[in-house]
Write a protein that holds these residues in place. Structure first.
Motif, PDB file in Angstrom:
ATOM      1  N   SER A  52       0.837  -1.199   0.000  1.00 31.33           N
ATOM      2  CA  SER A  52       0.000   0.000   0.000  1.00 31.33           C
ATOM      3  C   SER A  52       0.874   1.253   0.000  1.00 31.33           C
ATOM      4  O   SER A  52       2.004   1.239   0.483  1.00 31.33           O
ATOM      5  CB  SER A  52      -0.947   0.006   1.199  1.00 31.33           C
ATOM      6  OG  SER A  52      -0.233   0.161   2.400  1.00 31.33           O
ATOM      7  N   SER A  67      -2.823  -6.063  -4.409  1.00 30.10           N
ATOM      8  CA  SER A  67      -2.884  -7.407  -3.836  1.00 30.10           C
ATOM      9  C   SER A  67      -2.374  -8.402  -4.863  1.00 30.10           C
ATOM     10  O   SER A  67      -2.573  -8.234  -6.065  1.00 30.10           O
ATOM     11  CB  SER A  67      -4.302  -7.753  -3.385  1.00 30.10           C
ATOM     12  OG  SER A  67      -5.160  -7.876  -4.480  1.00 30.10           O
ATOM     13  N   ALA A  76      -3.916  -7.283  -8.533  1.00 26.66           N
ATOM     14  CA  ALA A  76      -4.968  -6.264  -8.560  1.00 26.66           C
ATOM     15  C   ALA A  76      -4.465  -4.961  -7.954  1.00 26.66           C
ATOM     16  O   ALA A  76      -3.666  -4.968  -7.013  1.00 26.66           O
ATOM     17  CB  ALA A  76      -6.194  -6.734  -7.796  1.00 26.66           C
ATOM     18  N   TYR A  78      -6.044  -1.373  -6.402  1.00 29.98           N
ATOM     19  CA  TYR A  78      -7.231  -0.690  -5.909  1.00 29.98           C
ATOM     20  C   TYR A  78      -6.857   0.745  -5.552  1.00 29.98           C
ATOM     21  O   TYR A  78      -5.915   0.958  -4.791  1.00 29.98           O
ATOM     22  CB  TYR A  78      -7.763  -1.344  -4.629  1.00 29.98           C
ATOM     23  CG  TYR A  78      -8.132  -2.792  -4.755  1.00 29.98           C
ATOM     24  CD1 TYR A  78      -9.438  -3.171  -5.003  1.00 29.98           C
ATOM     25  CD2 TYR A  78      -7.179  -3.792  -4.584  1.00 29.98           C
ATOM     26  CE1 TYR A  78      -9.795  -4.509  -5.093  1.00 29.98           C
ATOM     27  CE2 TYR A  78      -7.521  -5.132  -4.665  1.00 29.98           C
ATOM     28  CZ  TYR A  78      -8.829  -5.475  -4.922  1.00 29.98           C
ATOM     29  OH  TYR A  78      -9.167  -6.798  -5.011  1.00 29.98           O
ATOM     30  N   TYR A  79      -7.567   1.704  -6.100  1.00 25.64           N
ATOM     31  CA  TYR A  79      -7.429   3.103  -5.712  1.00 25.64           C
ATOM     32  C   TYR A  79      -8.648   3.449  -4.878  1.00 25.64           C
ATOM     33  O   TYR A  79      -9.777   3.320  -5.349  1.00 25.64           O
ATOM     34  CB  TYR A  79      -7.414   4.012  -6.946  1.00 25.64           C
ATOM     35  CG  TYR A  79      -6.036   4.360  -7.441  1.00 25.64           C
ATOM     36  CD1 TYR A  79      -5.565   5.669  -7.368  1.00 25.64           C
ATOM     37  CD2 TYR A  79      -5.195   3.392  -7.964  1.00 25.64           C
ATOM     38  CE1 TYR A  79      -4.309   5.998  -7.822  1.00 25.64           C
ATOM     39  CE2 TYR A  79      -3.938   3.717  -8.423  1.00 25.64           C
ATOM     40  CZ  TYR A  79      -3.494   5.012  -8.344  1.00 25.64           C
ATOM     41  OH  TYR A  79      -2.245   5.332  -8.789  1.00 25.64           O
ATOM     42  N   THR A  80      -8.442   3.902  -3.655  1.00 31.11           N
ATOM     43  CA  THR A  80      -9.540   4.246  -2.771  1.00 31.11           C
ATOM     44  C   THR A  80      -9.539   5.742  -2.526  1.00 31.11           C
ATOM     45  O   THR A  80      -8.504   6.338  -2.232  1.00 31.11           O
ATOM     46  CB  THR A  80      -9.411   3.492  -1.431  1.00 31.11           C
ATOM     47  OG1 THR A  80      -9.335   2.097  -1.704  1.00 31.11           O
ATOM     48  CG2 THR A  80     -10.592   3.769  -0.531  1.00 31.11           C
ATOM     49  N   GLY A 107     -10.799  -2.046 -15.925  1.00 22.73           N
ATOM     50  CA  GLY A 107     -11.146  -1.776 -14.546  1.00 22.73           C
ATOM     51  C   GLY A 107     -12.608  -1.403 -14.363  1.00 22.73           C
ATOM     52  O   GLY A 107     -13.398  -1.414 -15.303  1.00 22.73           O
ATOM     53  N   ASP A 110     -16.208   0.823  -7.851  1.00 18.29           N
ATOM     54  CA  ASP A 110     -17.012   0.166  -6.839  1.00 18.29           C
ATOM     55  C   ASP A 110     -17.495   1.213  -5.851  1.00 18.29           C
ATOM     56  O   ASP A 110     -16.788   2.196  -5.577  1.00 18.29           O
ATOM     57  CB  ASP A 110     -16.185  -0.858  -6.037  1.00 18.29           C
ATOM     58  CG  ASP A 110     -15.764  -2.060  -6.844  1.00 18.29           C
ATOM     59  OD1 ASP A 110     -16.537  -2.491  -7.718  1.00 18.29           O
ATOM     60  OD2 ASP A 110     -14.660  -2.570  -6.591  1.00 18.29           O
ATOM     61  N   ARG A 119     -13.953   3.205  -4.740  1.00 19.40           N
ATOM     62  CA  ARG A 119     -12.659   2.710  -5.203  1.00 19.40           C
ATOM     63  C   ARG A 119     -12.742   2.359  -6.683  1.00 19.40           C
ATOM     64  O   ARG A 119     -13.811   2.123  -7.237  1.00 19.40           O
ATOM     65  CB  ARG A 119     -12.182   1.516  -4.385  1.00 19.40           C
ATOM     66  CG  ARG A 119     -12.964   0.248  -4.623  1.00 19.40           C
ATOM     67  CD  ARG A 119     -12.429  -0.886  -3.787  1.00 19.40           C
ATOM     68  NE  ARG A 119     -13.097  -2.126  -4.134  1.00 19.40           N
ATOM     69  CZ  ARG A 119     -12.898  -3.271  -3.553  1.00 19.40           C
ATOM     70  NH1 ARG A 119     -12.016  -3.362  -2.578  1.00 19.40           N
ATOM     71  NH2 ARG A 119     -13.542  -4.346  -3.930  1.00 19.40           N
ATOM     72  N   LYS A 121     -10.834  -0.361  -9.344  1.00 18.79           N
ATOM     73  CA  LYS A 121     -10.041  -1.589  -9.333  1.00 18.79           C
ATOM     74  C   LYS A 121      -9.721  -2.015 -10.760  1.00 18.79           C
ATOM     75  O   LYS A 121     -10.586  -1.996 -11.632  1.00 18.79           O
ATOM     76  CB  LYS A 121     -10.822  -2.708  -8.652  1.00 18.79           C
ATOM     77  CG  LYS A 121     -10.152  -4.068  -8.723  1.00 18.79           C
ATOM     78  CD  LYS A 121     -11.058  -5.124  -8.130  1.00 18.79           C
ATOM     79  CE  LYS A 121     -10.522  -6.510  -8.385  1.00 18.79           C
ATOM     80  NZ  LYS A 121     -11.474  -7.539  -7.951  1.00 18.79           N
ATOM     81  N   SER A 123      -7.410  -5.348 -12.540  1.00 19.56           N
ATOM     82  CA  SER A 123      -6.690  -6.567 -12.180  1.00 19.56           C
ATOM     83  C   SER A 123      -6.258  -7.317 -13.434  1.00 19.56           C
ATOM     84  O   SER A 123      -6.753  -7.058 -14.534  1.00 19.56           O
ATOM     85  CB  SER A 123      -7.564  -7.459 -11.293  1.00 19.56           C
ATOM     86  OG  SER A 123      -8.776  -7.761 -11.930  1.00 19.56           O
ATOM     87  N   SER A 143      -5.318   3.436 -13.474  1.00 26.18           N
ATOM     88  CA  SER A 143      -6.181   3.646 -12.306  1.00 26.18           C
ATOM     89  C   SER A 143      -6.196   5.104 -11.887  1.00 26.18           C
ATOM     90  O   SER A 143      -7.261   5.676 -11.613  1.00 26.18           O
ATOM     91  CB  SER A 143      -5.720   2.762 -11.147  1.00 26.18           C
ATOM     92  OG  SER A 143      -5.776   1.403 -11.511  1.00 26.18           O
TER      93      SER A 143
END
Length: 152
Positions: A52, A67, A76, A78-80, A107, A110, A119, A121, A123, A143
């Protein structure tokens, strides 16, 4: 015939040392001189290593989580967003993301209905191929650009 037990044994032996996927991701981030935190699979409840770090975008500052499912060979990103969607606006934002996701080639967005977390995502399945530093950097870039372009 393929002996699936032999394949699992190979994957398990790879994860005992420093897995190549994890090293590729670290090398890609090191190439950008990014400071990141590596959570080894032994420290995770999911047994999936994660990395992270924070990224500053045009629209916001994002928390990025990568991840690496070593068993299924899935990587994968993930941008939050630090912004959470208020409960009364979640239905409208969910529809907005649905419309965007229909046209986004790589992508998807979500929206967590429980707490309003947003977020993006992306992957990749790496089984049968190798994850490269360029792939990692492209996935991070896609992303970031997508979050900045569509962030509500």
């Amino acid at each position: 015939f393929i002996d699936l037990h032999d394949q699992v044994t190979i994957n398990e032996s790879e994860s005992e040392s420093h897995p190549p996927m994890v090293q590729v991701v670290k090398d890609a981030l090191d190439g950008w001189n990014l400071k990141y935190t590596h959570v080894d699979e032994a420290q995770c409840q999911s047994n999936i290593p994660m990395i992270s770090f924070g990224m500053n975008g045009d629209s916001s500052n994002y928390q990025v989580l990568m991840s690496m499912d070593l068993e299924d060979e899935i990587f994968a990103v993930y941008y939050t967003s630090p912004t959470k969607v208020d409960e009364q606006h979640r239905a409208a934002v969910a529809e907005y993301f649905m419309r965007i996701n229909y046209n986004v080639m790589l992508g998807h967005f979500d929206l967590d209905a429980r707490d309003g977390e947003i977020r993006f995502k992306v992957s990749a399945i790496t089984k049968g191929s190798e994850l490269s530093q360029e792939m990692v950097q492209q996935m991070v870039g896609v992303s970031m650009n997508t979050m900045d372009k569509f962030f509500p």
